[in-house]
Each structure stands twice: as structure tokens, then as C-alpha cells.
Design an enzyme around this catalytic site. Structure first.
Site, short mmCIF file in Angstrom:
data_model
loop_
_atom_site.label_atom_id
_atom_site.label_comp_id
_atom_site.label_asym_id
_atom_site.label_seq_id
_atom_site.Cartn_x
_atom_site.Cartn_y
_atom_site.Cartn_z
N HIS A 92 -2.43 -15.69 -36.18
CA HIS A 92 -1.72 -16.94 -35.89
C HIS A 92 -0.30 -16.81 -36.43
O HIS A 92 -0.10 -16.46 -37.60
CB HIS A 92 -2.37 -18.12 -36.63
CG HIS A 92 -3.75 -18.48 -36.17
ND1 HIS A 92 -3.99 -19.51 -35.28
CD2 HIS A 92 -4.96 -17.97 -36.48
CE1 HIS A 92 -5.30 -19.62 -35.08
NE2 HIS A 92 -5.91 -18.70 -35.81
N ASP A 110 -0.73 -21.08 -28.57
CA ASP A 110 -2.04 -21.66 -28.87
C ASP A 110 -2.19 -22.95 -28.07
O ASP A 110 -1.26 -23.76 -27.96
CB ASP A 110 -2.15 -21.94 -30.38
CG ASP A 110 -3.59 -22.18 -30.80
OD1 ASP A 110 -4.15 -21.32 -31.52
OD2 ASP A 110 -4.17 -23.23 -30.42
N ASN A 138 -7.73 -15.72 -39.65
CA ASN A 138 -9.02 -16.27 -40.03
C ASN A 138 -10.08 -15.22 -39.73
O ASN A 138 -10.13 -14.68 -38.61
CB ASN A 138 -9.32 -17.55 -39.25
CG ASN A 138 -8.37 -18.67 -39.62
OD1 ASN A 138 -7.95 -18.78 -40.77
ND2 ASN A 138 -8.01 -19.51 -38.65
N HIS A 196 -7.13 -12.00 -33.94
CA HIS A 196 -5.84 -12.61 -33.61
C HIS A 196 -5.09 -12.99 -34.88
O HIS A 196 -5.69 -13.37 -35.89
CB HIS A 196 -6.02 -13.85 -32.71
CG HIS A 196 -7.04 -14.83 -33.21
ND1 HIS A 196 -8.39 -14.64 -33.05
CD2 HIS A 196 -6.91 -16.01 -33.85
CE1 HIS A 196 -9.04 -15.67 -33.57
NE2 HIS A 196 -8.16 -16.51 -34.08
N GLY A 234 -13.05 -20.20 -40.83
CA GLY A 234 -12.65 -21.02 -39.69
C GLY A 234 -12.41 -20.25 -38.41
O GLY A 234 -11.87 -20.80 -37.45
N GLN A 235 -12.80 -18.96 -38.39
CA GLN A 235 -12.62 -18.21 -37.14
C GLN A 235 -13.55 -18.78 -36.07
O GLN A 235 -14.76 -18.91 -36.30
CB GLN A 235 -12.91 -16.71 -37.34
CG GLN A 235 -12.61 -15.89 -36.08
CD GLN A 235 -12.78 -14.39 -36.28
OE1 GLN A 235 -13.23 -13.93 -37.33
NE2 GLN A 235 -12.44 -13.63 -35.26
N SER A 236 -12.97 -19.14 -34.94
CA SER A 236 -13.77 -19.72 -33.86
C SER A 236 -13.78 -18.85 -32.61
O SER A 236 -14.69 -18.95 -31.80
CB SER A 236 -13.24 -21.12 -33.50
OG SER A 236 -11.90 -21.04 -33.05
P1 AMP Z 1 -9.46 -19.25 -34.91
O1 AMP Z 1 -10.02 -20.59 -35.22
O2 AMP Z 1 -8.71 -18.61 -36.04
O3 AMP Z 1 -10.50 -18.34 -34.31
O4 AMP Z 1 -8.35 -19.49 -33.81
C1 AMP Z 1 -8.63 -19.59 -32.45
C2 AMP Z 1 -7.47 -20.27 -31.81
O5 AMP Z 1 -7.57 -20.14 -30.43
C3 AMP Z 1 -7.40 -21.78 -32.11
O6 AMP Z 1 -6.16 -22.08 -32.77
C4 AMP Z 1 -7.48 -22.42 -30.73
O7 AMP Z 1 -6.66 -23.56 -30.61
C5 AMP Z 1 -7.00 -21.29 -29.84
N1 AMP Z 1 -7.47 -21.36 -28.47
C6 AMP Z 1 -8.71 -21.62 -28.03
N2 AMP Z 1 -8.76 -21.56 -26.69
C7 AMP Z 1 -7.52 -21.24 -26.27
C8 AMP Z 1 -6.93 -21.04 -24.98
N3 AMP Z 1 -7.63 -21.12 -23.83
N4 AMP Z 1 -5.60 -20.73 -24.93
C9 AMP Z 1 -4.88 -20.63 -26.06
N5 AMP Z 1 -5.39 -20.81 -27.30
C10 AMP Z 1 -6.68 -21.12 -27.41
#
Ligand code: AMP
Length: 113
Positions: A101, A30, A86, A99, A92-94
Site C-alpha cells: 500500500h 485502491d 499487511n 501488495h 488485516g490482509q484481505s
Molecule cells: P489488504 O487488506 O492489505 O489485503 O488490502 C487489500 C486492498 O485491496 C484493500 O485496500 C482494498 O480496498 C483493495 N481492493 C479490493 N478490491 C479492489 C479492486 N477491485 N480494485 C482496487 N483495489 C481493491
């Protein structure tokens, strides 16, 4: 899927530290780690979230969890680790590419925030 950040990582268009790669699953560190070990385990096929999973994806979901466990072992997370998926904005999924974690290397709290 064009425009998906994680699909671009899979395609090699965006750099990432990949710790596991197979035809159906990859795992990479991450970019903003929330624990000493923070790795994302994802399917190479674009699935937006757990809410979009079909019954035919059951084996793939098993692969994600199995690979997460194998990576945890390779990372020597012998004291324990946590897997988090998430799902949806309220959770909190962004990034909308499914994926898992994998978090480890420190004590975890419960309930999570
Ligand atoms: P979520 O918030 O559960 O959708 O998790 C998305 C994750 O992707 C977060 O922990 C971010 O830190 C991670 N993330 C975003 N951009 C990148 C990237 N370019 N390389 C690796 N991890 C990333």
C-alpha cells in the site's frame, strides 16, 4: 492464478486505474482509498503474501519498493508517504496477492491501528 482478484486485474478482466505497468510490477489505485492518494503496488507473478516470499524473490521485492517510491514521486507526495504490507489475517490482509500500500496526502498517525 484464477480466482485471485489481483491476478484478474493484471489480466484486464476487472477494471482498475493503473498508474504504472511493467512486465514484473503494476500499480493501481485502491478501490476504497484510506488516504487522498492510495495506490497498490503488486508483482505480476502471483505470490500470496510476504510469508510466501523466497530468497529468489529478493530482486522483485526491491522492485516493488523502488516502483512505490517512483509512483510517490509522480504523485507529488513530497511531504511524505507511508508504505504498508499487511501480512496475514491478523494484520488485516484481505487479498492474498502480495501488495504494497502506498498512502499519502494526509498526516499519518503512529502507532497504526
Ligand atoms: P489488504 O487488506 O492489505 O489485503 O488490502 C487489500 C486492498 O485491496 C484493500 O485496500 C482494498 O480496498 C483493495 N481492493 C479490493 N478490491 C479492489 C479492486 N477491485 N480494485 C482496487 N483495489 C481493491
Amino acid at each position: 492464478m484464477s480466482g485471485c482478484l489481483f491476478c484478474r486485474i493484471i489480466a484486464g478482466e476487472i477494471p482498475a486505474t493503473i498508474v504504472y505497468r511493467s512486465d514484473d510490477v503494476i500499480a493501481f489505485r485502491d478501490a476504497h482509498p484510506q488516504a487522498p492518494t492510495h495506490i497498490l503496488v503488486i508483482p505480476t507473478r502471483h505470490i500470496a503474501s510476504l510469508a510466501d516470499v523466497q530468497a529468489s524473490d529478493t530482486a522483485l521485492l526491491g522492485r516493488l519498493i523502488t516502483v512505490a517510491g517512483q509512483v510517490a514521486q509522480a504523485e507529488k507526495l513530497n511531504a511524505g508517504y507511508r508504505l504498508v504490507v499487511n501480512t496475514g489475517t491478523q494484520a488485516g490482509q484481505s487479498v492474498f496477492h502480495l501488495h504494497v500500500h502506498l498512502l499519502g496526502g494526509r498526516a499519518m498517525h503512529w502507532p497504526p491501528g
